[in-house]
Structure formats: structure tokens, C-alpha cells
Design a protein around this motif. Sequence first.
Motif, PDB file in Angstrom:
ATOM      1  N   MET A 204       0.684  -1.204   0.024  1.00 32.46           N
ATOM      2  CA  MET A 204       0.081   0.006   0.003  1.00 32.46           C
ATOM      3  C   MET A 204       0.958   1.249   0.017  1.00 32.46           C
ATOM      4  SD  MET A 204      -3.069  -0.268  -0.537  1.00 32.46           S
ATOM      5  CE  MET A 204      -4.749  -0.223  -0.191  1.00 32.46           C
TER       6      MET A 204
ATOM      7  N   GLN B 170       3.124   2.244  -1.944  1.00 33.77           N
ATOM      8  CA  GLN B 170       3.105   2.744  -3.430  1.00 33.77           C
ATOM      9  C   GLN B 170       1.751   3.670  -3.905  1.00 33.77           C
ATOM     10  OE1 GLN B 170       4.560  -0.393  -5.735  1.00 33.77           O
ATOM     11  NE2 GLN B 170       6.584   0.082  -5.473  1.00 33.77           N
ATOM     12  N   THR B 171       0.554   2.737  -3.353  1.00 34.83           N
ATOM     13  CA  THR B 171      -0.632   3.532  -3.521  1.00 34.83           C
ATOM     14  C   THR B 171      -0.480   5.160  -2.957  1.00 34.83           C
ATOM     15  OG1 THR B 171      -1.747   1.632  -3.538  1.00 34.83           O
ATOM     16  CG2 THR B 171      -3.072   3.402  -3.357  1.00 34.83           C
ATOM     17  N   GLU B 172       0.058   5.003  -1.761  1.00 34.12           N
ATOM     18  CA  GLU B 172      -0.001   6.287  -0.867  1.00 34.12           C
ATOM     19  C   GLU B 172       1.058   7.210  -1.683  1.00 34.12           C
ATOM     20  OE1 GLU B 172      -1.831   7.283   1.425  1.00 34.12           O
ATOM     21  OE2 GLU B 172      -2.788   5.164   1.198  1.00 34.12           O
TER      22      GLU B 172
ATOM     23  N   ARG C 208      -1.075   8.736  -4.510  1.00 33.80           N
ATOM     24  CA  ARG C 208      -1.925   9.631  -4.082  1.00 33.80           C
ATOM     25  C   ARG C 208      -1.278  10.997  -3.521  1.00 33.80           C
ATOM     26  NH1 ARG C 208      -6.254   7.494  -1.463  1.00 33.80           N
ATOM     27  NH2 ARG C 208      -5.410   5.713  -0.495  1.00 33.80           N
TER      28      ARG C 208
ATOM     29  N   SER D  84       5.137   3.582  -8.885  1.00 32.53           N
ATOM     30  CA  SER D  84       4.765   2.406  -8.499  1.00 32.53           C
ATOM     31  C   SER D  84       5.459   1.328  -9.368  1.00 32.53           C
ATOM     32  CB  SER D  84       3.092   2.300  -8.549  1.00 32.53           C
ATOM     33  OG  SER D  84       2.789   1.082  -8.209  1.00 32.53           O
TER      34      SER D  84
ATOM     35  N   SER E 246       3.796  -1.582  -9.517  1.00 38.07           N
ATOM     36  CA  SER E 246       2.758  -2.302  -9.774  1.00 38.07           C
ATOM     37  C   SER E 246       1.431  -1.145 -10.078  1.00 38.07           C
ATOM     38  CB  SER E 246       1.892  -3.252  -8.873  1.00 38.07           C
ATOM     39  OG  SER E 246       1.005  -3.979  -9.242  1.00 38.07           O
TER      40      SER E 246
ATOM     41  N   ARG F 228      -2.587  -1.856 -10.350  1.00 44.85           N
ATOM     42  CA  ARG F 228      -2.922  -2.616  -9.192  1.00 44.85           C
ATOM     43  C   ARG F 228      -3.266  -1.235  -8.299  1.00 44.85           C
ATOM     44  NH1 ARG F 228       1.048  -4.861  -5.547  1.00 44.85           N
ATOM     45  NH2 ARG F 228       1.236  -2.620  -5.207  1.00 44.85           N
ATOM     46  N   ASP F 229      -2.308  -0.324  -8.175  1.00 45.76           N
ATOM     47  CA  ASP F 229      -2.595   0.874  -7.452  1.00 45.76           C
ATOM     48  C   ASP F 229      -3.628   1.820  -7.970  1.00 45.76           C
ATOM     49  OD1 ASP F 229      -0.538   0.023  -5.711  1.00 45.76           O
ATOM     50  OD2 ASP F 229       1.121   0.939  -6.537  1.00 45.76           O
TER      51      ASP F 229
ATOM     52  N   ASN G 211      -6.863   0.259  -7.157  1.00 42.85           N
ATOM     53  CA  ASN G 211      -7.246   0.556  -5.794  1.00 42.85           C
ATOM     54  C   ASN G 211      -7.736   2.102  -5.538  1.00 42.85           C
ATOM     55  OD1 ASN G 211      -6.555  -1.911  -5.108  1.00 42.85           O
ATOM     56  ND2 ASN G 211      -4.604  -1.164  -4.329  1.00 42.85           N
TER      57      ASN G 211
END
Length: 193
Positions: free
Chosen positions: A1, A3-5, A8, A26, A28, A31-32, A35
Motif C-alpha cells: 500500500m 506505493q498507492t500512498e 495519492r 509504483s 505495480s 493495481r494501485d 485501488n
Amino acid sequence: MAQTEQIREKLRPGKVYRREDLEQYSSSVDRDLSNLVQEGALRKAARGVYYVPRKTAFGQAPPEDKELVRGFLKDNRFLLTSPNAYNSLGVGTTQLYNQPVVYNHKRHGTFKLGNRSYSFRVKPHFPKQVTEEFLLVDLVNNLAQLAENGEEVLARAADKAKEMDGPKLRAAVRQYGNVRTQKLFSSFLQNTP
């Protein structure tokens, strides 16, 4: 998570992002992005194009049309207009159209970006901003696609052409008019300075 952050943190309300703009953050990215779309932080505008909704008094809204088109085209060279603009000429057009037109150098066809369809038309020449002269030439170029009676609109367009700045209008006709439009305007402007 994490990398999602990281993605963001880069996002700004009302901005458009292409997948390739975000893949550096990222390993991935798909995927991110998925999400972020699921949680509502991002919305998908088109394949590989995302935007961050902006907050308005009426709730969440997509970015401005120009921002969305710029992100989709990956280019600043376009003219965003609408057949609704013809109504300002006073030549008898009154219809309202829901599909903006994008003159550009890259894409042709109807594309849905977010919740709205845009008509993309490849043109070699178009102004940076809509002018009255361009609008009149564009109206005659697209006369067959309008809901109004073409002959009546054309007669009013001929009268309008005689009221306008002759040199500016002639330049617009040369630059933006198709062959048929150029012939029509040469007859409209025959006896004007």
C-alpha cells in the motif's frame, strides 16, 4: 500500500493523469490505480486516462473540459468549441448541442471522456481561440450537420459576412474554410472591401 500512498500524494483535485505519468511511483501501477479508482480518489476518464474529482458546492465534479482534453491528447494544441457558439452570430441558429467539438492534430472520432462524449476532428489549421470570423467560417463548413434549415442560415450568414471586417474574414476563410466554404464566401464578399 505504500506505493498507492506515494501516488495519492501526487494527485491534485481537478487534474488529469495518464497511466504513464504515474508509473514512476509504483512497480505495480495498474493495481494501485485500480485501488485508487475503487476508493474514489481517482476516476477513469478513458483507457489509460484518469482524473481526480474536484469538489464543488454541488458535490464532486470532473475537471474542466480543457484539462480533460489536454490529458487525453497529451497535447496543448487543440481548440475546444461547440456548435452552440454559432447561436451568438445571430444567423438563425438556436439549437443546443450536447457534444463539444475538439479541433486537433492527433485524434478523429467520437470519444467518451468521463461522462461526456466529445467529437474530435483532425484539422491542419485552427485558431488558438474562437473568433467571430472563425465561427462564421466553421458554421458554413458544418452547415449540413446542423438541425436548422441550411438555406435560411446560409442566407443570413451571407448578410452577416457583409457586416464583418472584410480582411479578417477573408483571412479566416483562406485558413479555415473547406473548398465549398471558400467558394461560397467568395460570392458573399464579392462587392465588399
